[in-house]
Design an enzyme around this catalytic site. Structure first.
Site, PDB file in Angstrom:
ATOM      1  N   GLU A  48      59.103  47.953  61.631  1.00  0.00           N
ATOM      2  CA  GLU A  48      57.892  47.588  62.108  1.00  0.00           C
ATOM      3  C   GLU A  48      58.134  46.036  62.494  1.00  0.00           C
ATOM      4  OE1 GLU A  48      55.003  47.730  58.896  1.00  0.00           O
ATOM      5  OE2 GLU A  48      54.995  50.281  59.026  1.00  0.00           O
ATOM      6  N   PRO A  49      58.986  45.575  63.210  1.00  0.00           N
ATOM      7  CA  PRO A  49      59.447  44.306  63.850  1.00  0.00           C
ATOM      8  C   PRO A  49      58.144  43.844  64.542  1.00  0.00           C
ATOM      9  CG  PRO A  49      60.671  45.760  65.102  1.00  0.00           C
ATOM     10  CD  PRO A  49      59.968  46.691  64.155  1.00  0.00           C
ATOM     11  N   GLY A  50      57.638  42.403  64.212  1.00  0.00           N
ATOM     12  CA  GLY A  50      56.517  41.976  65.138  1.00  0.00           C
ATOM     13  C   GLY A  50      56.976  40.741  65.454  1.00  0.00           C
ATOM     14  N   ARG A  82      49.404  27.691  61.147  1.00  0.00           N
ATOM     15  CA  ARG A  82      50.493  28.079  60.481  1.00  0.00           C
ATOM     16  C   ARG A  82      51.007  26.668  59.522  1.00  0.00           C
ATOM     17  NH1 ARG A  82      54.744  29.408  61.756  1.00  0.00           N
ATOM     18  NH2 ARG A  82      55.427  30.970  60.169  1.00  0.00           N
ATOM     19  N   CYS A  90      37.956  18.495  63.123  1.00  0.00           N
ATOM     20  CA  CYS A  90      37.531  17.457  62.224  1.00  0.00           C
ATOM     21  C   CYS A  90      38.025  17.865  60.844  1.00  0.00           C
ATOM     22  CB  CYS A  90      35.988  17.576  62.299  1.00  0.00           C
ATOM     23  SG  CYS A  90      35.203  16.243  61.518  1.00  0.00           S
ATOM     24  N   TYR A 115      51.573  35.014  65.278  1.00  0.00           N
ATOM     25  CA  TYR A 115      50.935  34.682  64.705  1.00  0.00           C
ATOM     26  C   TYR A 115      50.080  33.291  64.931  1.00  0.00           C
ATOM     27  CZ  TYR A 115      53.219  37.858  61.629  1.00  0.00           C
ATOM     28  OH  TYR A 115      53.456  39.309  61.412  1.00  0.00           O
TER      29      TYR A 115
END
Length: 431
Positions: A290-292, A330, A361, A390
């Site tokens: 399952e590479p993303g 991130r 802010c 992401y």
């Protein structure tokens, strides 16, 4: 070089997939997500070729939708012969909306609602990855009511330490995902699933974490999982035939990241599996991966416009951009590292150290601290590399900011794949 997508043209401007970043910023405005289609397709093909080579084609690459989910991504990965995994009704709906083959979809998630499960079963998804005992009961009930058999796999925690950030470690016993081996719950649920009349238990799934650079954790997990399958055979008399080894292959965010070629992972894991298969006299199962991030991460760049440069004497210099944590949270979440470039000064030396500050802010709205870059000025185009995974997926409307547009580039030509949100979009659901 962080990514093979990155280049430079005769004007000295940074390019992505052959397209001038400065021209892209002018054409589409900033902030802007930019993706290199050629690299995405190359990564898809390399993963698929490794399955064909090391498992004689007895397997499938499942694109992890959470990395970047939109219609165009499903069109691309589907056309390259990949399946996909989804973790919500929304991701499933998006994939199905472009005609993605439901048989090639796996439905993950640790708390799928009954409505999502019914939607998945009615849509004919190929596999539902069961994460807890309540979900198994719900699937059995819904499948019985629909008069069909649900194909499932059980998510198992192999207890492997993958040496990654605590927030993205998912294979150890203290995790919200899956069933643990150590306390016997994995075997208990497997035996229970085997007895369900409306359930077809095809195999087992594991995922040990994300952004992993070592091959050993993957090899260890594969051997542990095959041993579990063998133990299950001994207790149930059933030989399940499928094993999902998940994803988590590391990519290069900065030059010091030791990302390995995908083929290295596949070769070593297949060798470990074959040795375990011979030792246990257990047939090698159909393998899913399952590479993303490793498909789309390095193929993405985010462009911003510098709005201000503020120096606090004897402290630091802030470089303010027209985006921030709303389009890339991130760094705020786990201090993710990035390479920063001033796209219109790409050939100049990185003689400037600055902290990239977003416009939200929040004092913690930063993209990178004390990062080397070319000397920035107001109006310059800043590029943050390796943002394909992401970033759009985790973007928000905090401070009522509009989520950026996204473009796909192919051999220098760009096309819009996600429209920029408008103020009208922000209030369309308000009453």
């Amino acid at each position: 070089m962080i990514s093979e997508s990155i280049g430079v043209n005769a004007l000295g401007n940074m390019t992505v997939g052959g397209a001038d970043c400065v021209a892209l910023a002018k054409q589409y405005a900033t902030p802007l997500y930019v993706f290199d289609e050629a690299l995405i397709r190359k990564n898809c093909r390399e993963f698929k070729a490794s399955i064909d080579e090391y498992y004689s084609g007895n397997g499938m690459v499942m694109y992890a939708s959470k990395a970047f989910s939109c219609k165009e991504m499903y069109r691309i990965v589907g056309s390259e012969g990949l399946g996909c995994d989804v973790v919500s009704g929304g991701e499933l709906y998006t994939a199905l909306s472009v005609g993605f083959n439901p048989e090639n979809i796996m439905f993950h998630g640790n708390n799928k609602t009954p409505e999502e499960l019914e939607y998945a079963l009615k849509s004919g998804v190929g596999r539902i990855i069961v994460d807890n005992s309540t979900e198994l009961v719900n699937i059995e009930k819904i499948a019985t009511e629909l008069n069909l058999k649900a194909n499932i796999m059980l998510r198992i925690k192999p207890g492997v330490d993958c040496h990654t950030h605590d927030y993205i470690r998912t294979g150890q016993i203290d995790s919200k995902f899956g069933f643990a081996l150590e306390n016997g719950e994995a075997m208990e649920i497997a035996l229970k699933a085997a007895e369900c009349k409306s359930i077809n238990l095809l195999g087992f799934d594991c995922h040990i974490g994300s952004q992993i650079f070592e091959t050993e954790p993957f090899c260890d997990a594969a051997v542990i999982m095959l041993s579990f399958m063998n133990d299950f055979r001994a207790k149930s008399g059933i030989t399940v035939s499928e094993l999902d080894l998940g994803g988590g292959f590391g990519v290069k965010y900065v030059e010091t990241d030791g990302a390995l070629p995908f083929k290295v992972f596949m070769e070593k894991v297949s060798k470990a599996l074959k040795e375990a298969s011979e030792r246990l006299n257990f047939p090698i199962p159909k393998i899913y991966i399952e590479p993303g991030r490793s498909i789309v991460g390095e193929a993405g760049v985010t462009l911003y416009t510098v709005g201000a440069v503020k120096t606090i004497k004897d402290v630091r210099t802030y470089v303010a951009i027209d985006g921030g944590m709303a389009d890339n949270p991130r760094y705020a979440l786990y201090q993710a590292e990035y390479d920063i470039e001033i796209a219109n000064k790409y050939t100049e030396p990185k003689s400037f150290i600055g902290t990239v500050a977003g416009k939200c802010c929040e004092s913690g709205d930063l993209i990178q601290e004390n990062a080397p870059m070319q000397p920035p000025q107001v109006g310059d185009i800043m590029a943050v590399l390796t943002t394909g995974a992401y970033n759009y997926s985790m973007a928000s409307n905090y401070n009522r900011l509009c989520r950026p547009a996204a473009v796909m580039v192919n051999n220098g030509e760009s096309r819009l794949i996600i429209k920029r949100e408008t103020f009208e979009d922000l209030i369309k659901n308000d009453i």
